[in-house]
Design an enzyme around this catalytic site. Structure first.
Site, PDB file in Angstrom:
ATOM      1  N   LYS A  14       0.832  -1.213   0.000  1.00  0.00           N
ATOM      2  CA  LYS A  14       0.000   0.000   0.000  1.00  0.00           C
ATOM      3  C   LYS A  14       0.868   1.266   0.000  1.00  0.00           C
ATOM      4  O   LYS A  14       0.650   2.165  -0.797  1.00  0.00           O
ATOM      5  CB  LYS A  14      -0.938   0.016   1.234  1.00  0.00           C
ATOM      6  N   ARG A  87      -9.654   0.947   8.417  1.00  0.00           N
ATOM      7  CA  ARG A  87      -9.151  -0.347   8.871  1.00  0.00           C
ATOM      8  C   ARG A  87     -10.266  -1.218   9.444  1.00  0.00           C
ATOM      9  O   ARG A  87     -10.036  -2.354   9.801  1.00  0.00           O
ATOM     10  CB  ARG A  87      -8.148  -0.042   9.959  1.00  0.00           C
ATOM     11  N   ARG A 125      11.255  -5.978   4.919  1.00  0.00           N
ATOM     12  CA  ARG A 125      11.026  -4.529   4.756  1.00  0.00           C
ATOM     13  C   ARG A 125      12.013  -3.705   5.573  1.00  0.00           C
ATOM     14  O   ARG A 125      12.332  -4.029   6.717  1.00  0.00           O
ATOM     15  CB  ARG A 125       9.594  -4.182   5.190  1.00  0.00           C
ATOM     16  N   ARG A 158      11.057  -2.069  11.166  1.00  0.00           N
ATOM     17  CA  ARG A 158       9.990  -1.749  12.123  1.00  0.00           C
ATOM     18  C   ARG A 158       9.892  -2.831  13.185  1.00  0.00           C
ATOM     19  O   ARG A 158       9.958  -4.013  12.864  1.00  0.00           O
ATOM     20  CB  ARG A 158       8.647  -1.615  11.387  1.00  0.00           C
ATOM     21  N   ARG A 169      -0.708  -9.275  13.267  1.00  0.00           N
ATOM     22  CA  ARG A 169      -1.316  -8.215  12.449  1.00  0.00           C
ATOM     23  C   ARG A 169      -2.163  -8.795  11.321  1.00  0.00           C
ATOM     24  O   ARG A 169      -3.182  -8.214  10.950  1.00  0.00           O
ATOM     25  CB  ARG A 169      -0.216  -7.285  11.916  1.00  0.00           C
TER      26      ARG A 169
HETATM   27  P1  ADP Z   1       2.101  -1.928   3.193  1.00  0.00           P
HETATM   28  O1  ADP Z   1       2.113  -0.409   3.164  1.00  0.00           O
HETATM   29  O2  ADP Z   1       0.879  -2.492   2.498  1.00  0.00           O
HETATM   30  O3  ADP Z   1       2.292  -2.510   4.550  1.00  0.00           O
HETATM   31  P2  ADP Z   1       4.704  -1.676   1.866  1.00  0.00           P
HETATM   32  O4  ADP Z   1       4.442  -0.747   0.721  1.00  0.00           O
HETATM   33  O5  ADP Z   1       5.405  -1.123   3.046  1.00  0.00           O
HETATM   34  O6  ADP Z   1       3.331  -2.418   2.302  1.00  0.00           O
HETATM   35  O7  ADP Z   1       5.502  -2.931   1.278  1.00  0.00           O
HETATM   36  C1  ADP Z   1       5.892  -4.006   2.114  1.00  0.00           C
HETATM   37  C2  ADP Z   1       7.267  -4.529   1.669  1.00  0.00           C
HETATM   38  O8  ADP Z   1       7.151  -5.161   0.402  1.00  0.00           O
HETATM   39  C3  ADP Z   1       8.333  -3.445   1.499  1.00  0.00           C
HETATM   40  O9  ADP Z   1       9.562  -3.984   1.914  1.00  0.00           O
HETATM   41  C4  ADP Z   1       8.329  -3.159  -0.007  1.00  0.00           C
HETATM   42  O10 ADP Z   1       9.616  -2.742  -0.431  1.00  0.00           O
HETATM   43  C5  ADP Z   1       7.975  -4.515  -0.580  1.00  0.00           C
HETATM   44  N1  ADP Z   1       7.118  -4.437  -1.783  1.00  0.00           N
HETATM   45  C6  ADP Z   1       6.077  -3.603  -1.984  1.00  0.00           C
HETATM   46  N2  ADP Z   1       5.489  -3.857  -3.177  1.00  0.00           N
HETATM   47  C7  ADP Z   1       6.167  -4.888  -3.715  1.00  0.00           C
HETATM   48  C8  ADP Z   1       6.038  -5.639  -4.933  1.00  0.00           C
HETATM   49  N3  ADP Z   1       5.058  -5.369  -5.824  1.00  0.00           N
HETATM   50  N4  ADP Z   1       6.907  -6.647  -5.149  1.00  0.00           N
HETATM   51  C9  ADP Z   1       7.869  -6.941  -4.260  1.00  0.00           C
HETATM   52  N5  ADP Z   1       8.048  -6.294  -3.105  1.00  0.00           N
HETATM   53  C10 ADP Z   1       7.210  -5.273  -2.817  1.00  0.00           C
HETATM   54  P1  AMP Z   2       0.737   0.257   9.207  1.00  0.00           P
HETATM   55  O1  AMP Z   2       1.886   1.219   9.117  1.00  0.00           O
HETATM   56  O2  AMP Z   2      -0.402   0.636   8.310  1.00  0.00           O
HETATM   57  O3  AMP Z   2       1.177  -1.168   9.057  1.00  0.00           O
HETATM   58  O4  AMP Z   2       0.166   0.412  10.702  1.00  0.00           O
HETATM   59  C1  AMP Z   2       0.956   0.128  11.830  1.00  0.00           C
HETATM   60  C2  AMP Z   2       0.100   0.100  13.078  1.00  0.00           C
HETATM   61  O5  AMP Z   2      -0.494   1.389  13.294  1.00  0.00           O
HETATM   62  C3  AMP Z   2      -1.074  -0.873  13.043  1.00  0.00           C
HETATM   63  O6  AMP Z   2      -0.700  -2.189  13.445  1.00  0.00           O
HETATM   64  C4  AMP Z   2      -2.032  -0.237  14.036  1.00  0.00           C
HETATM   65  O7  AMP Z   2      -1.653  -0.480  15.377  1.00  0.00           O
HETATM   66  C5  AMP Z   2      -1.830   1.264  13.776  1.00  0.00           C
HETATM   67  N1  AMP Z   2      -2.752   1.791  12.750  1.00  0.00           N
HETATM   68  C6  AMP Z   2      -2.433   2.273  11.524  1.00  0.00           C
HETATM   69  N2  AMP Z   2      -3.532   2.687  10.863  1.00  0.00           N
HETATM   70  C7  AMP Z   2      -4.579   2.464  11.685  1.00  0.00           C
HETATM   71  C8  AMP Z   2      -5.988   2.667  11.586  1.00  0.00           C
HETATM   72  N3  AMP Z   2      -6.551   3.180  10.484  1.00  0.00           N
HETATM   73  N4  AMP Z   2      -6.757   2.295  12.653  1.00  0.00           N
HETATM   74  C9  AMP Z   2      -6.220   1.779  13.748  1.00  0.00           C
HETATM   75  N5  AMP Z   2      -4.913   1.549  13.913  1.00  0.00           N
HETATM   76  C10 AMP Z   2      -4.092   1.891  12.890  1.00  0.00           C
END
Ligand code: ADP
Ligand code: AMP
Length: 215
Positions: A14, A87, A125, A158, A169
């Protein structure tokens, strides 16, 4: 005014896609996860309350997150791409009430990923501690080890990207977030997101263009 909401499990990509979309369409990228982590880092009242939930992999209570999102959206003049929110059903309904949608320029995108891919993505990541750019040790490595290509900040993992926390999660996602896919069923764009990021991005753009032609 273009508004894009990106849905999908943790690790679906995302943030990665939201950043590309924000750049392409000149939108503000709003990641509720990033905003909450920033509050935690700065020890704000919100950060202190949110931390205990983030540390457990649970959702931060709706009233805290809704208020944070309301303030952020009210401060914007232009369009946005929203990542990590809504969410759960109550947040989805709250967002609808906030936007009183003009549907033509609103897009709900769902990044459909398999559990195996999501776990692999989250465990590799790395995030820039300075500008929040997103990397992956195998799939999207930085040019120079552990340093951000954009701003030379140091990369970190993270604390909620450990195997145990990832499982937690994902459980929370299935129970609380997945049901909102039904809520949006009449307008959701489902994208196969196990593909490399450029392919996912192209699919998103194609879907948006097709949708604009239909509307
Ligand atoms: P989210 O915001 O949904 O948690 P991220 O954008 O942070 O996901 O992506 C999660 C991990 O996957 C990161 O390490 C990113 O670099 C990697 N990633 C994201 N999109 C792709 C893809 N299409 N193919 C391979 N790796 C990806
Ligand atoms: P994310 O960066 O989206 O993976 O979110 C990390 C953490 O932040 C989650 O595990 C939740 O604890 C909190 N969080 C992020 N977005 C929301 C949301 N819209 N509602 C509630 N908790 C959230």
């Amino acid at each position: 005014m273009m508004r894009i909401v990106i849905l999908g499990p943790p690790g679906a990509g995302k943030g990665t896609q939201a950043k590309s979309l924000a750049e392409k369409f000149k939108l503000t990228h709003i990641s509720t996860g990033d905003l909450l982590r920033e509050n935690v880092k700065e020890n704000t009242a919100l950060g202190l309350k949110a931390k205990e939930f983030i540390d457990k992999g649970e959702l931060v209570p709706d009233e805290l997150v809704n208020e944070m999102v309301t303030k952020k959206l009210n401060s914007l003049k232009d369009g946005f791409v929203l990542d990590g929110y809504p969410r759960n059903l109550s947040q989805a309904k709250f967002l609808d009430s906030l936007l009183k949608e003009t549907r033509r320029d609103s897009f709900i995108i769902y990044l459909d990923t398999s559990e195996k891919v999501v776990i692999e993505r989250l465990s590799g990541r790395r995030i820039c501690s300075n500008c929040q750019a997103i990397y992956h040790i195998k799939n999207m490595p930085p040019k120079k080890d552990s340093l951000c290509d954009v701003c030379r900040g140091t990369l970190y993992q993270r604390p909620d990207d450990t195997v145990e926390m990832i499982k937690k999660r994902l459980q929370v996602y299935l129970k609380e977030t997945q049901p909102i896919l039904d809520y949006y069923s009449d307008r959701i764009m489902r994208i196969s997101a196990d593909e490399p990021k450029e392919i996912v991005f192209r699919q998103i753009l194609e879907n948006i263009e097709n949708d604009l032609h239909k509307k």
